[in-house]
Design a protein around this motif. Sequence first.
Motif, PDB file in Angstrom:
ATOM      1  N   GLN A  16      13.986   4.963   5.683  1.00  0.00           N
ATOM      2  CA  GLN A  16      12.608   4.710   6.114  1.00  0.00           C
ATOM      3  C   GLN A  16      12.586   3.819   7.349  1.00  0.00           C
ATOM      4  O   GLN A  16      11.792   4.048   8.270  1.00  0.00           O
ATOM      5  CB  GLN A  16      11.823   4.070   4.974  1.00  0.00           C
TER       6      GLN A  16
ATOM      7  N   ASN B  15       8.780   9.557   0.478  1.00  0.00           N
ATOM      8  CA  ASN B  15       8.685  10.067  -0.894  1.00  0.00           C
ATOM      9  C   ASN B  15       8.859  11.578  -0.952  1.00  0.00           C
ATOM     10  O   ASN B  15       9.394  12.122  -1.921  1.00  0.00           O
ATOM     11  CB  ASN B  15       7.336   9.686  -1.511  1.00  0.00           C
ATOM     12  N   GLN B  16       8.431  12.264   0.091  1.00  0.00           N
ATOM     13  CA  GLN B  16       8.490  13.724   0.111  1.00  0.00           C
ATOM     14  C   GLN B  16       9.884  14.257   0.388  1.00  0.00           C
ATOM     15  O   GLN B  16      10.245  15.327  -0.100  1.00  0.00           O
ATOM     16  CB  GLN B  16       7.516  14.260   1.162  1.00  0.00           C
TER      17      GLN B  16
ATOM     18  N   LYS C 230       0.830  -1.196   0.000  1.00  0.00           N
ATOM     19  CA  LYS C 230       0.000   0.000   0.000  1.00  0.00           C
ATOM     20  C   LYS C 230       0.874   1.258   0.000  1.00  0.00           C
ATOM     21  O   LYS C 230       1.763   1.415   0.835  1.00  0.00           O
ATOM     22  CB  LYS C 230      -0.909  -0.012   1.229  1.00  0.00           C
ATOM     23  N   ASN C 231       0.614   2.144  -0.929  1.00  0.00           N
ATOM     24  CA  ASN C 231       1.402   3.385  -1.110  1.00  0.00           C
ATOM     25  C   ASN C 231       2.872   3.110  -1.399  1.00  0.00           C
ATOM     26  O   ASN C 231       3.716   3.983  -1.193  1.00  0.00           O
ATOM     27  CB  ASN C 231       1.287   4.292   0.128  1.00  0.00           C
ATOM     28  N   ASN C 232       3.164   1.923  -1.874  1.00  0.00           N
ATOM     29  CA  ASN C 232       4.567   1.523  -2.049  1.00  0.00           C
ATOM     30  C   ASN C 232       4.827   1.083  -3.486  1.00  0.00           C
ATOM     31  O   ASN C 232       4.296   0.071  -3.929  1.00  0.00           O
ATOM     32  CB  ASN C 232       4.902   0.382  -1.082  1.00  0.00           C
TER      33      ASN C 232
ATOM     34  N   SER D 181       2.558   2.285   5.833  1.00  0.00           N
ATOM     35  CA  SER D 181       1.975   2.947   4.675  1.00  0.00           C
ATOM     36  C   SER D 181       2.208   4.456   4.704  1.00  0.00           C
ATOM     37  O   SER D 181       2.589   5.073   3.696  1.00  0.00           O
ATOM     38  CB  SER D 181       0.475   2.647   4.604  1.00  0.00           C
ATOM     39  N   GLN D 182       2.005   5.065   5.869  1.00  0.00           N
ATOM     40  CA  GLN D 182       2.225   6.506   5.994  1.00  0.00           C
ATOM     41  C   GLN D 182       3.710   6.864   5.866  1.00  0.00           C
ATOM     42  O   GLN D 182       4.048   7.941   5.365  1.00  0.00           O
ATOM     43  CB  GLN D 182       1.677   7.001   7.342  1.00  0.00           C
ATOM     44  N   SER D 183       4.570   5.963   6.318  1.00  0.00           N
ATOM     45  CA  SER D 183       6.010   6.240   6.196  1.00  0.00           C
ATOM     46  C   SER D 183       6.457   6.242   4.738  1.00  0.00           C
ATOM     47  O   SER D 183       7.408   6.939   4.375  1.00  0.00           O
ATOM     48  CB  SER D 183       6.810   5.214   7.001  1.00  0.00           C
ATOM     49  N   HIS D 184       5.773   5.457   3.886  1.00  0.00           N
ATOM     50  CA  HIS D 184       6.084   5.498   2.452  1.00  0.00           C
ATOM     51  C   HIS D 184       5.810   6.887   1.885  1.00  0.00           C
ATOM     52  O   HIS D 184       6.603   7.425   1.107  1.00  0.00           O
ATOM     53  CB  HIS D 184       5.235   4.461   1.704  1.00  0.00           C
ATOM     54  N   LYS D 185       4.695   7.493   2.282  1.00  0.00           N
ATOM     55  CA  LYS D 185       4.363   8.831   1.804  1.00  0.00           C
ATOM     56  C   LYS D 185       5.394   9.847   2.284  1.00  0.00           C
ATOM     57  O   LYS D 185       5.829  10.718   1.534  1.00  0.00           O
ATOM     58  CB  LYS D 185       2.973   9.234   2.306  1.00  0.00           C
ATOM     59  N   MET D 186       5.790   9.730   3.561  1.00  0.00           N
ATOM     60  CA  MET D 186       6.738  10.687   4.117  1.00  0.00           C
ATOM     61  C   MET D 186       8.099  10.598   3.428  1.00  0.00           C
ATOM     62  O   MET D 186       8.707  11.612   3.070  1.00  0.00           O
ATOM     63  CB  MET D 186       6.901  10.438   5.616  1.00  0.00           C
TER      64      MET D 186
END
Length: 459
Positions: free
Chosen positions: A384, A423-424, A350-352, A416-421
């Motif tokens: 990460q 990426n930024q 997810k988000n990855n 999942s949220q760490s993937h978004k972070m």
Amino acid sequence: MAEMEDCEGVIATERYGSQESWKYLLKDGRMKRQKDAADGRLAGNSISGVFKSVFLPQGYPESVSEDYLQYQLWDTVQAFSSSLSGTLATQASLRGVGVGNQEATVAAATITWLLRGMCTNDLRSFLSACFSNHFLPLFSDGTGMLGRILFAWLKGNKLDSEAKKWRLFADILNDVAMFMEIAAPHFPPFFTLIVCIAGIFKSIVGVAGGATRAALTVHQARRNNMADISAKDGSQETLVNLAGLLISLALIPLVTDNPLLTFILFFLFTVLHLFANYKAVRSVVMGTLNEARLSIVFHRYLLHGQLLSPVEANQKEPVFLSLGRTVPIKLGVRLGDIVQEPGELQLALKNNSKPYLIGIKNGTVCVCLGSDASVRDEIMAACQALCLRAVLHDDSSLSGALKQLSNTKDPWELVSQSHKMINQVFHTFLKELDQAKWHTDRTLLDWNEWRVEWSKKRS
């Protein structure tokens, strides 16, 4: 100066690295070579030149890292103090196995031992040949061999990634082993046991010390000259041991049959040895990222937006093995260490869209690496994982982005949220790593060898 050279007929100039320069003059139809008078750095200092050519790598200082000289100076001090401590341990071991009861006999035996130039690992065989305690070398050598094999098996992969820590650990353990050898004669019922344990410690020292020295040599080599640096290091150590031998010959008669003076001198030499070793590993500036340096650099970047240089990060890097409890990170694990059922694989994806998977299992952050992952992907995955460890560890110094992650309690949602972070922030972080002269084409991260391919289908 230019007019003078024209009138003298300078036809060529040459330089030996950065050390000295020469010019060729054409005068009266003949070519003459002379040292450039404008180059006064080492002019006429032939003794210094010979000393450098014998004990320093060819092309010094350009052929080695900038921290080479400072490290070698402290390494010389620690080798000298260790040589003297070893003399005291040797003398105590000889007394412990019954080398005479008179002062002259002990002193003579120790001097003979030193002049023979045997290495420490051969001490038990030497004692066996001279005295009747046949089981001492058998137990000591046997346990030492087993200790060497077990240590290389359990910690061999850590010696590259944490070379500074294990280098210092080896020297501390070596001092502990020598102290045990000095103290052993005062506990006759346990003499063999103590000496055998000291032998195990010294076998570990041999593995850890030799392996980490090789890792530091790789760091110091700038022209694929590892063999030359290693050979010159051996020459430096031989010179230091020769100086230690001369001091030892005067020291032995003073400490023979004087346990108090032996312990006092050993304490002083040990303090000097440990201090010099600490300063030596502190002087090393590695531009390759391991877990400790990456953690320091990345967390400072998240907190303050500041990227530390290799010099600054190495100054903050811990050089002692940590005994504190923290959230462990395992890099390069099997897929089964993260995912036990198909639904969990979908959660991991997810988000990855990255060539790695991350999961949190039993309080451990696990990273599963794809077979097509690059070195930069490995750095990203490690960053990460460090973020997740900081959140799980409830670090009070969390930055804004990590504080938001700390509000997430479900492990898979946290991933999942760490993937978004990541990426930024990562691509800018990686760009600044390159600008700060960090090596991003290779790392010293402790990756295991598992590589996995998985279905790219995501929920």
